[in-house]
Scaffold this motif. Structure first.
Motif, PDB file in Angstrom:
ATOM      1  N   ARG A   1       8.985 -10.999   8.009  1.00  0.00           N
ATOM      2  CA  ARG A   1       8.180 -10.671   6.841  1.00  0.00           C
ATOM      3  C   ARG A   1       6.737 -10.385   7.237  1.00  0.00           C
ATOM      4  O   ARG A   1       6.169 -11.043   8.114  1.00  0.00           O
ATOM      5  N   THR A   2       6.145  -9.388   6.547  1.00  0.00           N
ATOM      6  CA  THR A   2       4.759  -9.003   6.821  1.00  0.00           C
ATOM      7  C   THR A   2       3.808 -10.154   6.559  1.00  0.00           C
ATOM      8  O   THR A   2       2.797 -10.318   7.251  1.00  0.00           O
ATOM      9  N   MET A   3       4.150 -10.978   5.554  1.00  0.00           N
ATOM     10  CA  MET A   3       3.286 -12.098   5.189  1.00  0.00           C
ATOM     11  C   MET A   3       3.072 -13.031   6.371  1.00  0.00           C
ATOM     12  O   MET A   3       1.961 -13.515   6.608  1.00  0.00           O
ATOM     13  N   TYR A   4       4.127 -13.285   7.161  1.00  0.00           N
ATOM     14  CA  TYR A   4       4.018 -14.219   8.275  1.00  0.00           C
ATOM     15  C   TYR A   4       3.661 -13.516   9.576  1.00  0.00           C
ATOM     16  O   TYR A   4       3.116 -14.130  10.487  1.00  0.00           O
ATOM     17  N   LYS A   5       3.965 -12.230   9.644  1.00  0.00           N
ATOM     18  CA  LYS A   5       3.630 -11.484  10.854  1.00  0.00           C
ATOM     19  C   LYS A   5       2.129 -11.318  10.992  1.00  0.00           C
ATOM     20  O   LYS A   5       1.566 -11.394  12.074  1.00  0.00           O
ATOM     21  N   ASN A   6       1.441 -11.083   9.870  1.00  0.00           N
ATOM     22  CA  ASN A   6      -0.006 -10.882   9.888  1.00  0.00           C
ATOM     23  C   ASN A   6      -0.692 -11.905   8.979  1.00  0.00           C
ATOM     24  O   ASN A   6      -1.693 -11.596   8.329  1.00  0.00           O
ATOM     25  N   GLY A   7      -0.114 -13.116   8.869  1.00  0.00           N
ATOM     26  CA  GLY A   7      -0.575 -14.081   7.880  1.00  0.00           C
ATOM     27  C   GLY A   7      -2.033 -14.463   8.008  1.00  0.00           C
ATOM     28  O   GLY A   7      -2.803 -14.373   7.046  1.00  0.00           O
ATOM     29  N   ILE A   8      -2.497 -14.911   9.181  1.00  0.00           N
ATOM     30  CA  ILE A   8      -3.867 -15.387   9.347  1.00  0.00           C
ATOM     31  C   ILE A   8      -4.858 -14.255   9.081  1.00  0.00           C
ATOM     32  O   ILE A   8      -5.861 -14.425   8.373  1.00  0.00           O
ATOM     33  N   LYS A   9      -4.564 -13.104   9.616  1.00  0.00           N
ATOM     34  CA  LYS A   9      -5.458 -11.956   9.422  1.00  0.00           C
ATOM     35  C   LYS A   9      -5.537 -11.574   7.954  1.00  0.00           C
ATOM     36  O   LYS A   9      -6.623 -11.284   7.423  1.00  0.00           O
ATOM     37  N   VAL A  10      -4.398 -11.586   7.287  1.00  0.00           N
ATOM     38  CA  VAL A  10      -4.373 -11.223   5.866  1.00  0.00           C
ATOM     39  C   VAL A  10      -5.173 -12.215   5.034  1.00  0.00           C
ATOM     40  O   VAL A  10      -5.973 -11.829   4.163  1.00  0.00           O
ATOM     41  N   LEU A  11      -4.983 -13.519   5.293  1.00  0.00           N
ATOM     42  CA  LEU A  11      -5.701 -14.532   4.531  1.00  0.00           C
ATOM     43  C   LEU A  11      -7.210 -14.440   4.755  1.00  0.00           C
ATOM     44  O   LEU A  11      -8.001 -14.593   3.819  1.00  0.00           O
ATOM     45  N   LYS A  12      -7.627 -14.191   5.991  1.00  0.00           N
ATOM     46  CA  LYS A  12      -9.055 -14.060   6.272  1.00  0.00           C
ATOM     47  C   LYS A  12      -9.653 -12.876   5.528  1.00  0.00           C
ATOM     48  O   LYS A  12     -10.708 -12.990   4.882  1.00  0.00           O
ATOM     49  N   ASN A  13      -8.996 -11.750   5.612  1.00  0.00           N
ATOM     50  CA  ASN A  13      -9.522 -10.556   4.933  1.00  0.00           C
ATOM     51  C   ASN A  13      -9.565 -10.763   3.425  1.00  0.00           C
ATOM     52  O   ASN A  13     -10.537 -10.363   2.756  1.00  0.00           O
ATOM     53  N   PHE A  14      -8.529 -11.388   2.885  1.00  0.00           N
ATOM     54  CA  PHE A  14      -8.508 -11.630   1.443  1.00  0.00           C
ATOM     55  C   PHE A  14      -9.629 -12.576   1.023  1.00  0.00           C
ATOM     56  O   PHE A  14     -10.332 -12.345   0.031  1.00  0.00           O
ATOM     57  N   SER A  15      -9.842 -13.636   1.794  1.00  0.00           N
ATOM     58  CA  SER A  15     -10.886 -14.612   1.458  1.00  0.00           C
ATOM     59  C   SER A  15     -12.263 -13.977   1.560  1.00  0.00           C
ATOM     60  O   SER A  15     -13.115 -14.157   0.677  1.00  0.00           O
ATOM     61  N   TYR A  16     -12.524 -13.226   2.636  1.00  0.00           N
ATOM     62  CA  TYR A  16     -13.824 -12.578   2.788  1.00  0.00           C
ATOM     63  C   TYR A  16     -14.088 -11.611   1.637  1.00  0.00           C
ATOM     64  O   TYR A  16     -15.199 -11.547   1.083  1.00  0.00           O
ATOM     65  N   THR A  17     -13.063 -10.881   1.264  1.00  0.00           N
ATOM     66  CA  THR A  17     -13.235  -9.911   0.183  1.00  0.00           C
ATOM     67  C   THR A  17     -13.556 -10.601  -1.137  1.00  0.00           C
ATOM     68  O   THR A  17     -14.466 -10.190  -1.872  1.00  0.00           O
ATOM     69  N   MET A  18     -12.822 -11.667  -1.468  1.00  0.00           N
ATOM     70  CA  MET A  18     -13.032 -12.351  -2.731  1.00  0.00           C
ATOM     71  C   MET A  18     -14.394 -13.036  -2.783  1.00  0.00           C
ATOM     72  O   MET A  18     -15.094 -12.988  -3.798  1.00  0.00           O
ATOM     73  N   VAL A  19     -14.819 -13.695  -1.678  1.00  0.00           N
ATOM     74  CA  VAL A  19     -16.122 -14.366  -1.661  1.00  0.00           C
ATOM     75  C   VAL A  19     -17.246 -13.352  -1.783  1.00  0.00           C
ATOM     76  O   VAL A  19     -18.219 -13.555  -2.532  1.00  0.00           O
ATOM     77  N   SER A  20     -17.127 -12.252  -1.052  1.00  0.00           N
ATOM     78  CA  SER A  20     -18.157 -11.213  -1.144  1.00  0.00           C
ATOM     79  C   SER A  20     -18.238 -10.648  -2.554  1.00  0.00           C
ATOM     80  O   SER A  20     -19.336 -10.430  -3.090  1.00  0.00           O
ATOM     81  N   ALA A  21     -17.072 -10.422  -3.171  1.00  0.00           N
ATOM     82  CA  ALA A  21     -17.061  -9.904  -4.537  1.00  0.00           C
ATOM     83  C   ALA A  21     -17.683 -10.909  -5.502  1.00  0.00           C
ATOM     84  O   ALA A  21     -18.444 -10.537  -6.409  1.00  0.00           O
ATOM     85  N   LEU A  22     -17.393 -12.222  -5.328  1.00  0.00           N
ATOM     86  CA  LEU A  22     -17.952 -13.247  -6.199  1.00  0.00           C
ATOM     87  C   LEU A  22     -19.470 -13.287  -6.095  1.00  0.00           C
ATOM     88  O   LEU A  22     -20.185 -13.340  -7.104  1.00  0.00           O
ATOM     89  N   ILE A  23     -20.002 -13.270  -4.871  1.00  0.00           N
ATOM     90  CA  ILE A  23     -21.453 -13.325  -4.687  1.00  0.00           C
ATOM     91  C   ILE A  23     -22.123 -12.108  -5.310  1.00  0.00           C
ATOM     92  O   ILE A  23     -23.130 -12.222  -6.028  1.00  0.00           O
ATOM     93  N   THR A  24     -21.557 -10.938  -5.067  1.00  0.00           N
ATOM     94  CA  THR A  24     -22.141  -9.715  -5.614  1.00  0.00           C
ATOM     95  C   THR A  24     -22.123  -9.718  -7.142  1.00  0.00           C
ATOM     96  O   THR A  24     -23.138  -9.423  -7.798  1.00  0.00           O
TER      97      THR A  24
END
Length: 544
Positions: free
Chosen positions: A239-262
């Protein structure tokens, strides 16, 4: 706590709640999108494996054609080549071709020659003789076939001359086994695991997708050459979720935090501009009001708890305004009532005055004046009987005019006066006082004209008043129809006072007026006036 601190506190709590909700929703949408992406990917792989199988079948069909369209084969089936089997049907030949089975059938379906790689009898292949060779002359047959726990790629052709001409001398079938080595070749080409299971299909759809731990599986229904279910083919991939899990979670978290601050910064700037700064200005204005209460108050914002003082001040002003408005409404109701009573007195005086004259023209003129006064009086009565004295319902106005109409003289024949305002019941149309008075006089004149002239020489008559709203032109059409003698040609003749008054009043309403004879008898008078729905201001009558 000051009002500004309260707003900032509420803003912070709201931002946190919205961020939490946004995170949950975004994560849900993200997982949904990821699931869709995985399903699209494995579905694409299923198409590729199906294409690989079809490519092998096409290649296998070409080999079958070479044997079936070989003149030596045709002569063998015709009994002219007795050395065919010894020369061509050898084990080494079949092994070089990788065949799992080789069958030749006569035209009657009997087996002429057969070969199996394991030397066992294959009942499923023996049933291929039931397929008529004539049905395979054009395209042949190719597909899958199951024998026990084994599955085969098969291709069959009619035995013909090398130019493809008949007659067919039988049919020739070849089979490749779907062995582990062939499945491994497919797996290496596509990059995922492939397993095949013979048996009945228990799922409802052709493709079934299941997630199990780190793996995603798609099971595909396999059909044999007879289009019957013969087993399943299962694809497995990480599954893609586990194949790229750490990278996906990091990108998602960075995107959401940046969007929240902005978003938080933008919202705070907007909040400060729209609320906090105006609150400060309001505080200064309230200080000026306390120092100089006689000066007018101009409010530009809200700040601290001064909102309480603002509410008290506005409540006081509101109470005063409400009291004055109620006083004015009571006064206006009384005025309309007095006007109605005075108009009734005037009408009674005119009725009494008419009895002292013998000249018909004089009496008629007095009674016409009385009728017009009564038409206005009924509008005044409608106003003081309802709570809203600023406008009158169009339907109520028309029904009152028609229902209370009295001609100058009682008709000598029975005349039926009816109305049809059904098209207006669903509409919310209102008239101003000026419009209602003008419309009342117009309709009174048209009805009086019908009673006076429409039924000369008739034994009975009927008058219909109907109205409808035209949405396209935003206008009301009011029709007065009678079944009388019809309107005579009045070109060049002077119009009477009634029709002249109608035209003047219609012009004041910015409308149009037409009157003409009907084809089937009688007269039709049409008044069209612009009128919008409630909540929109209707055109006011022009000044007289």
């Amino acid at each position: 706590m000051s009002q500004r601190k309260k707003i900032i506190f509420i803003f912070s709590i709201t931002s946190f709640v919205l961020f939490s909700v946004a995170m949950l929703l975004s994560w849900g949408f993200f997982l949904h999108s990821l699931y869709n992406m995985e399903e699209v990917e494995i579905t694409e792989h299923s198409r590729r494996i199906e294409k690989l199988i079809q490519d092998d079948l096409v290649q296998f069909d070409r080999i079958t054609i070479d044997w079936a369209y070989w003149d030596d084969t045709w002569n063998y089936m015709a009994g002219k080549n007795e050395d065919f089997e010894a020369a061509n049907c050898t084990i080494s030949t079949f092994q070089n071709l990788g065949l799992g089975a080789f069958y030749v059938f006569n035209t009657n379906g009997s087996i002429r020659y057969s070969y199996t790689s394991d030397g066992k009898r294959l009942e499923a292949f023996e049933q291929l003789g039931t397929i008529q060779p004539g049905d395979m002359i054009t395209t042949g047959k190719r597909g899958l076939l199951r024998e026990g726990d084994s599955m085969y790629l098969i291709a069959g052709r009619s035995i013909l001359h090398n130019d493809g001409d008949g007659p067919a001398m039988g049919s020739l079938w070849m089979a490749w086994r779907l062995s582990e080595s062939r499945l491994m070749r497919y797996s290496n080409l596509l990059g995922f695991t492939i397993t095949i299971e013979p048996g009945e299909w228990v799922q409802l759809s052709e493709h079934y997708i299941k997630r199990q731990g780190y793996q995603l599986f798609m099971t595909i229904k396999l059909r044999d050459i007879y289009n019957q279910t013969m087993g399943t083919l299962t694809l497995g991939m990480e599954r893609t979720m586990y194949k790229n899990g750490i990278k996906v979670l990091k990108n998602f978290s960075y995107t959401m935090v940046s969007a929240l601050i902005t978003i938080s910064i933008l919202l705070y700037i907007l909040l400060k501009k729209q609320f906090l700064n105006p609150l400060k200005k309001l505080s200064q204005q309230l200080a000026l009001r306390q120092a100089s209460p006689e000066k007018p108050l101009f409010l530009r914002g809200i700040q601290h708890d001064e909102i309480d003082e603002l509410i008290i001040a506005f409540n006081g002003l509101t109470e005063q305004l409400v009291a004055r408005i109620q006083e004015r409404e009571t006064l206006l109701h009384e005025i309309y009532h007095r006007v109605y009573n005075n108009l009734q007195i005037m009408a009674s005086m005119l009725q009494l005055q008419s009895s002292h004259y013998e000249n018909p023209e004089t009496v008629g003129a007095i009674l016409q004046g009385r009728r017009r006064i009564l038409a206005i009086a009924h509008i005044q009565r409608l106003l003081y009987e309802q709570e809203d004295i600023t406008r009158i319902s169009l339907v109520d106005c028309l029904q009152t005019i028609v229902g209370s109409f009295e001609p100058e003289e009682a008709p000598a024949i029975p005349i039926q006066l009816s109305e049809d305002f059904s098209d207006l019941q669903e509409q919310h149309l209102f008239l101003s006082l000026e419009q209602a008075v003008s419309l009342s006089l117009i309709l009174s004149e048209l009805l009086s004209n019908c009673y006076a002239h429409a039924f000369a020489g008739r034994e009975s008559g009927a008058i219909l008043v109907k109205s409808k709203y035209i949405e396209v032109t935003k206008s009301v059409h009011i029709e007065v129809l009678d079944n009388g003698i019809g309107m005579q040609d009045t070109e060049g003749q002077k119009k009477g006072l009634g029709l002249e008054l109608v035209e003047i009043l219609v012009d004041q309403l910015q409308g149009s007026f037409t009157i003409k004879a009907q084809v089937d008898g009688g007269t039709r008078a049409l008044v069209a006036m612009p009128l919008k729905h409630s909540g929109s201001e209707a055109p006011r009558p022009a000044e007289n």
